[in-house]
Structure formats: structure tokens, C-alpha cells
Motif scaffolding. Sequence first.
Motif, PDB file in Angstrom:
ATOM      1  N   GLU A 263      55.262  53.594  22.037  1.00 27.35           N
ATOM      2  CA  GLU A 263      55.877  54.491  20.950  1.00 27.35           C
ATOM      3  C   GLU A 263      54.605  54.533  19.830  1.00 27.35           C
ATOM      4  OE1 GLU A 263      60.101  53.875  21.255  1.00 27.35           O
ATOM      5  OE2 GLU A 263      58.785  52.702  19.376  1.00 27.35           O
ATOM      6  N   GLY A 266      52.146  57.319  19.373  1.00 29.12           N
ATOM      7  CA  GLY A 266      52.419  58.518  19.313  1.00 29.12           C
ATOM      8  C   GLY A 266      51.629  58.692  18.270  1.00 29.12           C
ATOM      9  N   GLU A 268      51.048  61.017  15.601  1.00 22.89           N
ATOM     10  CA  GLU A 268      51.519  62.462  15.085  1.00 22.89           C
ATOM     11  C   GLU A 268      52.928  61.742  14.161  1.00 22.89           C
ATOM     12  OE1 GLU A 268      51.028  66.186  16.714  1.00 22.89           O
ATOM     13  OE2 GLU A 268      48.899  65.959  17.154  1.00 22.89           O
ATOM     14  N   GLU A 269      53.799  61.420  15.630  1.00 23.31           N
ATOM     15  CA  GLU A 269      55.079  61.178  15.491  1.00 23.31           C
ATOM     16  C   GLU A 269      54.895  60.122  14.348  1.00 23.31           C
ATOM     17  OE1 GLU A 269      54.011  61.235  18.085  1.00 23.31           O
ATOM     18  OE2 GLU A 269      54.262  62.960  19.366  1.00 23.31           O
ATOM     19  N   ARG A 272      54.362  61.666  10.779  1.00 19.40           N
ATOM     20  CA  ARG A 272      55.164  62.297  10.430  1.00 19.40           C
ATOM     21  C   ARG A 272      56.549  61.321   9.814  1.00 19.40           C
ATOM     22  NH1 ARG A 272      54.593  66.566  14.014  1.00 19.40           N
ATOM     23  NH2 ARG A 272      56.101  65.160  15.795  1.00 19.40           N
ATOM     24  N   LEU A 273      57.046  60.126  10.308  1.00 19.18           N
ATOM     25  CA  LEU A 273      57.663  59.029   9.804  1.00 19.18           C
ATOM     26  C   LEU A 273      57.864  58.541   8.778  1.00 19.18           C
ATOM     27  CD1 LEU A 273      60.444  57.289  10.205  1.00 19.18           C
ATOM     28  CD2 LEU A 273      59.024  55.255  11.248  1.00 19.18           C
ATOM     29  N   ASN A 291      65.694  55.486  12.974  1.00 20.98           N
ATOM     30  CA  ASN A 291      65.049  56.390  13.119  1.00 20.98           C
ATOM     31  C   ASN A 291      64.756  56.772  15.098  1.00 20.98           C
ATOM     32  OD1 ASN A 291      62.183  54.814  14.321  1.00 20.98           O
ATOM     33  ND2 ASN A 291      63.142  53.515  12.802  1.00 20.98           N
ATOM     34  N   GLU A 292      64.420  57.783  14.889  1.00 20.62           N
ATOM     35  CA  GLU A 292      64.590  58.062  16.665  1.00 20.62           C
ATOM     36  C   GLU A 292      64.085  57.688  17.399  1.00 20.62           C
ATOM     37  OE1 GLU A 292      65.441  62.170  19.106  1.00 20.62           O
ATOM     38  OE2 GLU A 292      65.479  61.966  16.726  1.00 20.62           O
ATOM     39  N   LEU A 293      62.598  57.721  16.613  1.00 21.90           N
ATOM     40  CA  LEU A 293      60.955  57.376  17.486  1.00 21.90           C
ATOM     41  C   LEU A 293      61.211  55.709  17.866  1.00 21.90           C
ATOM     42  CD1 LEU A 293      57.889  58.005  17.674  1.00 21.90           C
ATOM     43  CD2 LEU A 293      57.112  57.466  15.714  1.00 21.90           C
TER      44      LEU A 293
END
Length: 346
Positions: A263, A266, A268-269, A272-273, A291-293
Motif C-alpha cells: 500500500e 501507492g 498517489e492514493e 489523497r488520504l 480509511n479504505e486505503l
Amino acid sequence: MASSIGEMSDRARDVFRMVVESYLDSGLPVGSRTISRTSSLNLSPASIRNVMQDLEEVGLLAAPHTSAGRVPTESGLRLFVDGIMQVAEPRPEDRAAIEALIDRGGPIEEAISNATAALSGLSACAGIVLVPKEEPALKQLAFVPLSAHQAVAVVVGSDGSVENRVVDLPPGVTPATLGEAGNYVSARLAGLTLSEAQARLASEIRAGEAALDTAAQELVARGLALWSEDGARRPVLIVRGQANLLDDGAAADLDRVRQLLDELEGKEEIARLLDRARSGAAMKIFIGSENELFALSGSSVMAAPYRGSEGKVVGVVGVIGPTRLNYARVVPMVDFTAKALSRLMA
């Protein structure tokens, strides 16, 4: 049994706090005998076991596998962090270590990177920082034809950086149009940031002052928009100390650690978080599946915004680690680091 701190009895609150603190310290399920032996509650193991059972029924504790002990659920951790945890100032040695790495007198970029390394080392987590997105200033924008329908937009920044973008050509573009568009940018938009250049182009087109035909106007607009869109997709995120996540306790939960390391790739993700933390005035704590990530790895994120010279939030600094964290120690460290960066950038 109530599931909010205000509605819990003193006995339930004390037992709950001791279970959570013991679990965060050891990482092991906590049994009633442990609480009875190490606390000053003057309760029998049977009485403590009954309270723990009640806490399990309202979703604050869980019994992993066949263990007789309990661990806090994500809901329990959230309740503990929001309602029970005592947050003090960072320990003097933690403050000294953070300040020593940040205040070295080098470039601000180095201080930001050092802050991430300091947090990583002190918290035994991965340190993260979302760096301010510096909007580049234009120096030149030239268009080199590739075909009848595409050209390469060569963007030169005022800092000497050169980047290329492929842009689709609007109808009516000729080789002369490509030169006209590039000359206009160099003459009228050089020295402006991207957003300023877009605003001036739009203003001059509205006022009829652009001195460009329709095809050239659209070409310049496309070139500026493409640069802006591409830059926005590449957040500057620094991650330090992923190796800290492979601690002695990781062997029992390698799948979770492996998932977390995946994780962290990632970026970019994650950016965003962290952007969600930019909107707040203070620390944000995301626990597990909140948080979904990080839902799969069951990880926690603590992040605090830091500010620039005008008091505006420009970035976010924090840590990522397992939900079993010493929140009471790490939260003030993250907050102190954000404030130290703010002071440095003021």
C-alpha cells in the motif's frame, strides 16, 4: 453496557483502559488475571472477566482465535484515542531529536525530509510527508510538430527545468500557428505561474487582446491545461522507514505487513488520504478500516498539517504503522514536528 465513554461506568472505563494500554504495550491479548494482578482495581478475575464480556458484546473488545484474552477492536481503539487517552507534551529527548534533525540550517527540502526520518525512527513506523506543491513559473512554451494532429509541447520553467507533453492539435493549426503560439507565451506569459498564465490568457481572449487567432489561442490553452493536469497527478510524497514495519512482532503477521508495504507503494492514493488532513486545523488520526486505503492491512495513520509563511497549510507530516501503536507518545511527536516545520517556514 453503553458504547460511549460518557455512558460507561467507572469500572468498565477502568477495565477498558487497562486492556487497551496493556495491548498497545505488548501486542498480546489481555486476560482478566493480568488486569487483576497488575491493577489497583481490587476486583476479582471473575468480575473483570464479566466486564470484559460486556465490552465485547458492545463491540469494543474482541477475543482473537481461542485465546482467553481480549484485544481492542478498531471501534475500541477509536473510543480510547478520542475519549480516554492522555496526550502530553513530547518527551524532552524526542523533542531534542526532532529539532536536531530539522534545524540544521540547510534547504527547507532537506529539513522536511529529515523531519520524516526523525518521526520514522522515533515512532518505529514509516514516516510520511506531503511536500508543498510548488507551482512552476513559465519561461518558454514551444510546440514541435509530430504529425498533422499532434505536437510536442516543450515547457521550460523559470528554474531551468524542461518537460515535454504530447498535445492534440485543434483544427486549423499550421506550422506558423505553432510558432505564433510559442512566441505569445514567451512574450506575454513568461514569469507567471501556471494558474496566473491561464488566467491572463483567458482575460486577454475575453478582451480581444490576445493577438492570436482562434487555433493558436486554443493551442496555448491546451498546452497550459495539459501541464497543469499532469503536474497535479504527481504529488510530492516522501516515505521513510518502511523497514521499521518489519519489527520483531511482524513475523506473526507477515501478510498484514506485506500488504501495508504494498500500500505504501501507492503514493498517489496516500497523498489523497493526506490531503484530507490538509483541510483541518489539527491532527487527524485514521484507524484501520476508517480509511479504505489501509483497510486490508489494518494500519493507522496520524497526520498533522504544517503551514507556510502566510499561515496557510502547505503540507502534511505524519506516520503510518500498525494499529497497535503507542498513540499517547506518537500523537504529540507528530504534532510537535508539524509545528516545528511551520516555525521553520514562517
